[in-house]
Design a protein around this motif. Structure first.
Motif, PDB file in Angstrom:
ATOM      1  N   VAL A  72      -3.329 -14.362 -31.297  1.00 37.84           N
ATOM      2  CA  VAL A  72      -3.397 -14.782 -29.892  1.00 37.84           C
ATOM      3  C   VAL A  72      -3.187 -13.560 -29.005  1.00 37.84           C
ATOM      4  O   VAL A  72      -2.593 -12.574 -29.418  1.00 37.84           O
ATOM      5  CB  VAL A  72      -2.323 -15.849 -29.545  1.00 37.84           C
ATOM      6  CG1 VAL A  72      -2.594 -17.154 -30.251  1.00 37.84           C
ATOM      7  CG2 VAL A  72      -0.925 -15.336 -29.854  1.00 37.84           C
ATOM      8  N   SER A  73      -3.667 -13.655 -27.786  1.00 41.92           N
ATOM      9  CA  SER A  73      -3.481 -12.563 -26.826  1.00 41.92           C
ATOM     10  C   SER A  73      -2.301 -12.858 -25.908  1.00 41.92           C
ATOM     11  O   SER A  73      -1.799 -13.993 -25.847  1.00 41.92           O
ATOM     12  CB  SER A  73      -4.744 -12.392 -25.981  1.00 41.92           C
ATOM     13  OG  SER A  73      -4.907 -13.509 -25.119  1.00 41.92           O
ATOM     14  N   GLY A  74      -1.882 -11.855 -25.177  1.00 47.33           N
ATOM     15  CA  GLY A  74      -0.801 -12.037 -24.220  1.00 47.33           C
ATOM     16  C   GLY A  74      -1.171 -13.048 -23.147  1.00 47.33           C
ATOM     17  O   GLY A  74      -0.337 -13.880 -22.746  1.00 47.33           O
TER      18      GLY A  74
ATOM     19  N   MET B  10       0.801 -16.568 -22.120  1.00 49.72           N
ATOM     20  CA  MET B  10       1.268 -16.876 -20.761  1.00 49.72           C
ATOM     21  C   MET B  10       0.715 -18.216 -20.287  1.00 49.72           C
ATOM     22  O   MET B  10       1.421 -19.014 -19.670  1.00 49.72           O
ATOM     23  CB  MET B  10       0.853 -15.746 -19.800  1.00 49.72           C
ATOM     24  CG  MET B  10       1.656 -14.454 -19.994  1.00 49.72           C
ATOM     25  SD  MET B  10       1.311 -13.199 -18.729  1.00 49.72           S
ATOM     26  CE  MET B  10      -0.322 -12.665 -19.209  1.00 49.72           C
ATOM     27  N   GLU B  11      -0.563 -18.454 -20.611  1.00 52.58           N
ATOM     28  CA  GLU B  11      -1.192 -19.698 -20.170  1.00 52.58           C
ATOM     29  C   GLU B  11      -0.642 -20.907 -20.941  1.00 52.58           C
ATOM     30  O   GLU B  11      -0.294 -21.943 -20.359  1.00 52.58           O
ATOM     31  CB  GLU B  11      -2.711 -19.593 -20.378  1.00 52.58           C
ATOM     32  CG  GLU B  11      -3.473 -20.783 -19.838  1.00 52.58           C
ATOM     33  CD  GLU B  11      -4.975 -20.626 -20.005  1.00 52.58           C
ATOM     34  OE1 GLU B  11      -5.667 -21.651 -20.057  1.00 52.58           O
ATOM     35  OE2 GLU B  11      -5.438 -19.471 -20.095  1.00 52.58           O
TER      36      GLU B  11
ATOM     37  N   ARG C 169       8.730  -9.588 -22.106  1.00 50.28           N
ATOM     38  CA  ARG C 169       8.982 -10.640 -23.093  1.00 50.28           C
ATOM     39  C   ARG C 169       7.684 -11.023 -23.832  1.00 50.28           C
ATOM     40  O   ARG C 169       7.722 -11.410 -25.003  1.00 50.28           O
ATOM     41  CB  ARG C 169       9.544 -11.866 -22.377  1.00 50.28           C
ATOM     42  CG  ARG C 169      10.135 -12.896 -23.320  1.00 50.28           C
ATOM     43  CD  ARG C 169      10.697 -14.035 -22.501  1.00 50.28           C
ATOM     44  NE  ARG C 169      11.458 -14.952 -23.343  1.00 50.28           N
ATOM     45  CZ  ARG C 169      11.836 -16.150 -22.957  1.00 50.28           C
ATOM     46  NH1 ARG C 169      11.537 -16.565 -21.730  1.00 50.28           N
ATOM     47  NH2 ARG C 169      12.516 -16.932 -23.751  1.00 50.28           N
ATOM     48  N   ILE C 170       6.540 -10.907 -23.168  1.00 54.51           N
ATOM     49  CA  ILE C 170       5.254 -11.233 -23.788  1.00 54.51           C
ATOM     50  C   ILE C 170       4.990 -10.269 -24.948  1.00 54.51           C
ATOM     51  O   ILE C 170       4.561 -10.674 -26.031  1.00 54.51           O
ATOM     52  CB  ILE C 170       4.103 -11.171 -22.765  1.00 54.51           C
ATOM     53  CG1 ILE C 170       4.352 -12.160 -21.610  1.00 54.51           C
ATOM     54  CG2 ILE C 170       2.761 -11.437 -23.434  1.00 54.51           C
ATOM     55  CD1 ILE C 170       4.442 -13.610 -22.059  1.00 54.51           C
TER      56      ILE C 170
ATOM     57  N   LEU D 185       0.799 -20.143 -31.757  1.00 54.69           N
ATOM     58  CA  LEU D 185       1.238 -20.762 -30.501  1.00 54.69           C
ATOM     59  C   LEU D 185       2.473 -21.637 -30.712  1.00 54.69           C
ATOM     60  O   LEU D 185       3.399 -21.631 -29.895  1.00 54.69           O
ATOM     61  CB  LEU D 185       0.108 -21.581 -29.888  1.00 54.69           C
ATOM     62  CG  LEU D 185      -1.085 -20.763 -29.345  1.00 54.69           C
ATOM     63  CD1 LEU D 185      -2.228 -21.679 -28.938  1.00 54.69           C
ATOM     64  CD2 LEU D 185      -0.638 -19.890 -28.176  1.00 54.69           C
ATOM     65  N   LYS D 186       2.502 -22.382 -31.822  1.00 55.26           N
ATOM     66  CA  LYS D 186       3.674 -23.208 -32.127  1.00 55.26           C
ATOM     67  C   LYS D 186       4.898 -22.330 -32.390  1.00 55.26           C
ATOM     68  O   LYS D 186       6.001 -22.609 -31.919  1.00 55.26           O
ATOM     69  CB  LYS D 186       3.391 -24.100 -33.339  1.00 55.26           C
ATOM     70  CG  LYS D 186       4.552 -25.055 -33.662  1.00 55.26           C
ATOM     71  CD  LYS D 186       4.221 -25.976 -34.814  1.00 55.26           C
ATOM     72  CE  LYS D 186       5.347 -26.989 -35.049  1.00 55.26           C
ATOM     73  NZ  LYS D 186       6.676 -26.387 -35.189  1.00 55.26           N
TER      74      LYS D 186
END
Length: 417
Positions: free
Chosen positions: A367-369, A373-374, A383-384, A407-408
């Motif tokens: 995944v991307s930063g 965030m989204e 933190r990202i 993501l989880k």
């Protein structure tokens, strides 16, 4: 040796017509020496000495041939014409005569001239005798004092030509070594670069260290000769076992930095084993950030590969190793062998590096930063970056494998925080 113009110096091989020169004019220096030795190069590097009008002649040739023109030294009347295949330098003779100019040069083998109009070889200092003997012999001690960089050039040319340095010359170099502190570090770095990149350079680097030529910049180099002297052989042996890896040894760090990776390995070993001190040494010689970072990465990880069995190295530690050393990993493997690590041990890491799909050596993002965030409704912050790192480590350790897993994992990690 010849008394007439060697075929390699024939005006027919030049990038301009002989008629653009007005005699008296003479070919001198390395081009004459190499032609007499039968040495060939992909690029031409011609040096002419003239009694007058050197700069004007260079400018005329540049204009006629649409080549580049560079005024190298207005006071001493030296100029360069730059062609696609090499360079041609023109200089006015020291002291107003060819013989006076030849007597001001560094070594007898570099004080041979050739008259391109008659083909005559002019050798007042018997440089051809030294070419036959395979010797570098100074013209005079004072000539070396006038430009102390010539001390380093002796070792570089000995490596390039396979020559020995005549004992009296060697003794003078040893005594004059402290004068190198007066020389611009950029010039020193260039000469050192030739030695680092030459397959026969290491013995001369070691000799130079023993003779005090490098102690100004690398105080502890002698302590690591045992590794330095094994680098080229270990690289050759490793390239036989892993040809794909061997191809990378001659790569440069970046397109703009032409230092081969194998030269960086040698440079790292010349420097202090403490990365902090090594960085100071390399900064003093004005190496680029990329070169320094590469050398420091090698110095940081070599002791770790020596200290514990590589088979016991955690996946997390392997990930950080590949992340930190990047494209210089192939020469870290060479240094490990030179330092006594077995091929069977280092092969674990080599096989990872050569596997483009290995997620430890060549990680890709699940995944991307922006996606984090989204998805988690987080603001842009350091933190990202921390979350992305934790996701990578979780993937390396086999705890997650897909975008959904990532993501989880990130959501759970944020909740725990």
């Amino acid at each position: 040796m010849s008394n007439s113009l060697p075929p390699a110096l024939s005006p027919e091989t030049w990038p301009f017509d002989l008629e653009l020169l007005t005699p008296p004019v003479y070919l001198v220096g390395g081009a004459v020496r190499d032609a007499l030795l039968g040495r060939r190069s992909h690029f031409f590097d011609l040096d002419f000495v003239m009694l007058t009008r050197a700069v004007k002649t260079a400018r005329k040739i540049a204009d006629r041939t649409k080549a580049g023109f560079v005024l190298l030294d207005a006071e001493r009347q030296i100029a360069r014409v730059v062609f696609a295949g090499g360079t041609v330098d023109f200089a006015e003779a020291f002291g107003g005569s060819l013989e006076g100019d030849l007597h001001r040069r560094d070594f007898r083998i570099n004080a041979i001239a050739c008259n391109p109009f008659t083909g005559e070889i002019i050798d007042p200092l018997e440089g051809q005798t030294d070419l036959r003997l395979g010797l570098l012999r100074m013209i005079s001690r004072s000539n070396l004092e006038d430009d102390p960089l010539r001390l380093l050039r002796a070792y570089r040319q000995a490596a390039q030509l396979g020559f020995a340095i005549e004992p009296e010359t060697q003794s003078a170099i040893r005594e004059l070594a402290p004068l190198l502190s007066r020389v611009a570090v950029e010039r020193v770095r260039t000469e050192l670069g030739y030695l680092l990149s030459n397959n026969h350079g290491v013995p001369w680097i070691c000799k130079g260290c023993e003779d005090g030529l490098f102690s100004i910049w690398f105080e502890s180099a002698i302590d690591r000769f045992d590794i330095l002297t094994k680098i080229d052989l270990c690289a050759t042996n490793l390239a036989v076992i892993y040809p794909e890896l061997g191809i990378e040894f001659s790569r440069s760090i970046r397109d703009t930095i032409k230092t081969p990776l194998l030269a960086i390995a040698k440079l790292a070993i010349l420097a202090n084993s403490d990365p902090t001190i090594a960085e100071t040494e390399l900064l003093r010689l004005k190496y680029s950030n990329a070169e320094i970072k590469s050398a420091i990465g090698l110095l940081k990880y070599l002791p770790k590969l020596q200290a514990n069995p590589i088979a016991e190295m955690s996946l997390r530690d392997q990930y950080f190793l590949f992340r930190d050393v990047g494209i210089v990993f192939p020469i870290l493997a060479v240094l490990a062998l030179a330092a006594g690590v077995a091929v069977d041990e280092i092969s674990l890491l080599i096989n990872r590096y050569l596997d483009a799909d290995d997620i430890i050596a060549h990680p890709t993002q699940l995944v991307s930063g922006n996606e984090l965030m989204e998805s988690l409704n987080l603001p842009r912050s350091p933190r990202i970056g921390q979350l992305l790192m934790e996701i990578q480590l979780a993937r390396v350790e086999g705890r997650i494998a897909t975008r959904e897993d990532a993501l989880k994992f990130a959501a759970d990690f944020v909740d725990v925080d």
